[in-house]
Write an enzyme that holds these catalytic residues in place. Sequence first.
Site, PDB file in Angstrom:
ATOM      1  CB  ALA A   1      -0.913   0.025   1.214  1.00 40.00           C
ATOM      2  CB  CYS A   2       2.152   3.579  -2.227  1.00 43.22           C
ATOM      3  SG  CYS A   2       1.148   3.773  -3.714  1.00 43.22           S
ATOM      4  N   PRO A   3       0.694   5.776  -0.551  1.00 44.33           N
ATOM      5  CG  PRO A   3       1.873   7.538   0.426  1.00 44.33           C
ATOM      6  CD  PRO A   3       2.053   6.223  -0.263  1.00 44.33           C
TER       7      PRO A   3
ATOM      8  CB  THR B   1      -0.175   0.009  -4.424  1.00 38.18           C
ATOM      9  OG1 THR B   1      -0.253   1.169  -3.599  1.00 38.18           O
ATOM     10  CG2 THR B   1      -0.920  -1.142  -3.762  1.00 38.18           C
TER      11      THR B   1
END
Lengths: 369, 99
Positions: free
Chosen positions: B8-10, B16
Site C-alpha cells: 500500500a502506498c499513499p 502499490t
Amino acid sequence: MRLFASRSQLHFKERRSMSNEGIVENLKKLRQYLLTGVSHAIPFVACGGIMIAFAIAFAPMTSSGPDFSHSPKLKLILDIGSAAFALLLPILAGYISYAIANRPGLVAGFVGGYLASEVKAGFLGALVAGLIAGYSVNLIKKLPVPKYIKPIMPILIIPILSSLVIGVLMLKVLGIPIANLMTFLAEWLKQMGTGNAVLLAMILGAMIAFDMGGPINKAAFFFGAAMIKEGNYAVMGACAAAICTPPLGLGLATLINKPLWSEEEHEAGVASLAMGLIGITEGAIPFAASDPFRVIPCIMCGSMVASVIAMLGGAGDHAPHGGPIVIPVVDHRLAYVVAIIAGTLVTTLLINTLKTLANRKKPSVDIEA
Amino acid sequence: MNIVAVTACPTGIAHTYMAAAQLEKIGKELGHKIKVETQGAMGIENELTVTDIKNADVAIFAVDIEVEERQRFNGIKIVEVPVQLALKDPKSIFAKLAD
C-alpha cells in the site's frame, strides 16, 4: 523472553527494542498516519480540483472573478466540485484519526476536520485535528469501564467524549492561532519583494517535484490552494506550472530518445504525458521508482524553473489544480505556457543527458541503478 | 515458506502495484509460495482470505500507510517495511524473514 512471547508479541517487541530506535519508529508511524489521511483525500482533491477548474474555465472571466450568472450548468459543476473540495479537510483529518485509532477514531477526526475548515485553519488545522483526535480516542479507549458499558463505548461514549475534546480544542484553543498563522502567511506573501518571491517559487517547485504527489508535494499544493482563498493567485500559479513538468518532461524524454528507455518506460511515457496534461504529478512515479537518484533531481530542476518563470511572469492560477488543463483560469497565460514549456524542456534535457552519461560509463545498461 | 503480503502506498496508483509485482516475482524465484494483496486507490484487491493467512508462516507489509483490516493478521509474524524497499531491494525483505 523470546520463548514465551507469542508471534504477534515478537513483532511488537521488535518495534520498540531500543529507545533511540523507538523515536525513529514513532516518527515513521506518525508519517504513516499522515499519509493514510492524505491517501484518502487525494481523489477528493482531483475530483474537486478538476471540476472547479473546468467550471471556472468556461465561465466568462470578469475583474471580480468568473461570472456564473448566465451559465447555470457550469454553476452546477462548480457546486458539485466545491462539495468534493469541501469534504477534503474532514476526510483528511478523519482518516488520519482512523489510522491512529481505527474505527472509533472516525467521528472525532471528521468533526475535527470539519471544524478546522469552519475556523479557517485549513490544511494545517486539519492535520493537527486528525492527530489529536486519533490520540485522544486511543486514550479514551484505555479508560477502565464497567463491563455493562463496554458495548456502548465505540458507538456512544468514545465518539461523544472525543468529539467534545477535539471540538473544544479546535473552536476555542487551536483553531484561531492556526487560522491566524494562515492569514499571516497570506499577508507576508502579499508584501513579499521579487527576490523573496523567486526564492519561494524555487522552494515550492522543488517540493512539488520531490515526491511527485506525496506529502511534500501536497504541502506545497495545499499552501497554494489556501492562498487562493486569501485572494493571492500567484502561489498557486507557481505550483500549477511545477505540478505538470515532471510527467511532461519525462514523457517527452522517452519519446525523443527511445534507446535510453525500456519498453515499459515507453508505455509509461505516453501515460505520463497524458497525466501531465491534466496536472497529475504522479505520472512521473514509475520513472522515479526505477531510477530515483537521476530522475528526482532532474524533475526538481524542471519544476523549479517552471515555478520561477510562472511567479515572475505573474501567472496566477484561480483554480486549486495544476497543469495545462487550468490554462483558461490562469492570469498572464503566455507566461504560464512559457513556464511549463521551459520546465518540461529542462527536465527532458537533464534526464536524457544524465542517462546518456550513465550508459557511457557502463556499457551494459543497468536498469536497477 | 508460505508467505502472505500486503502492499500500500499513499496515492495507490503506481507503487502499490509495482511493489506487489516485485514481491510476487522475487518470492517465486526464491522458491516461496506467496500471495500479495494490494490496498491501492481501488481498495483491497486480490484479498487474502482467512485460510490464506492461517496457512501462512509470515506476513510481509510493504506499506507507507496503515494496513486496512490489520486485525486479520493477529497471531502471525509480521515483517513491516516501507513500500520503496520492495521496489529497490526486494531480496533484502525476504532475507529478513529468516530471522
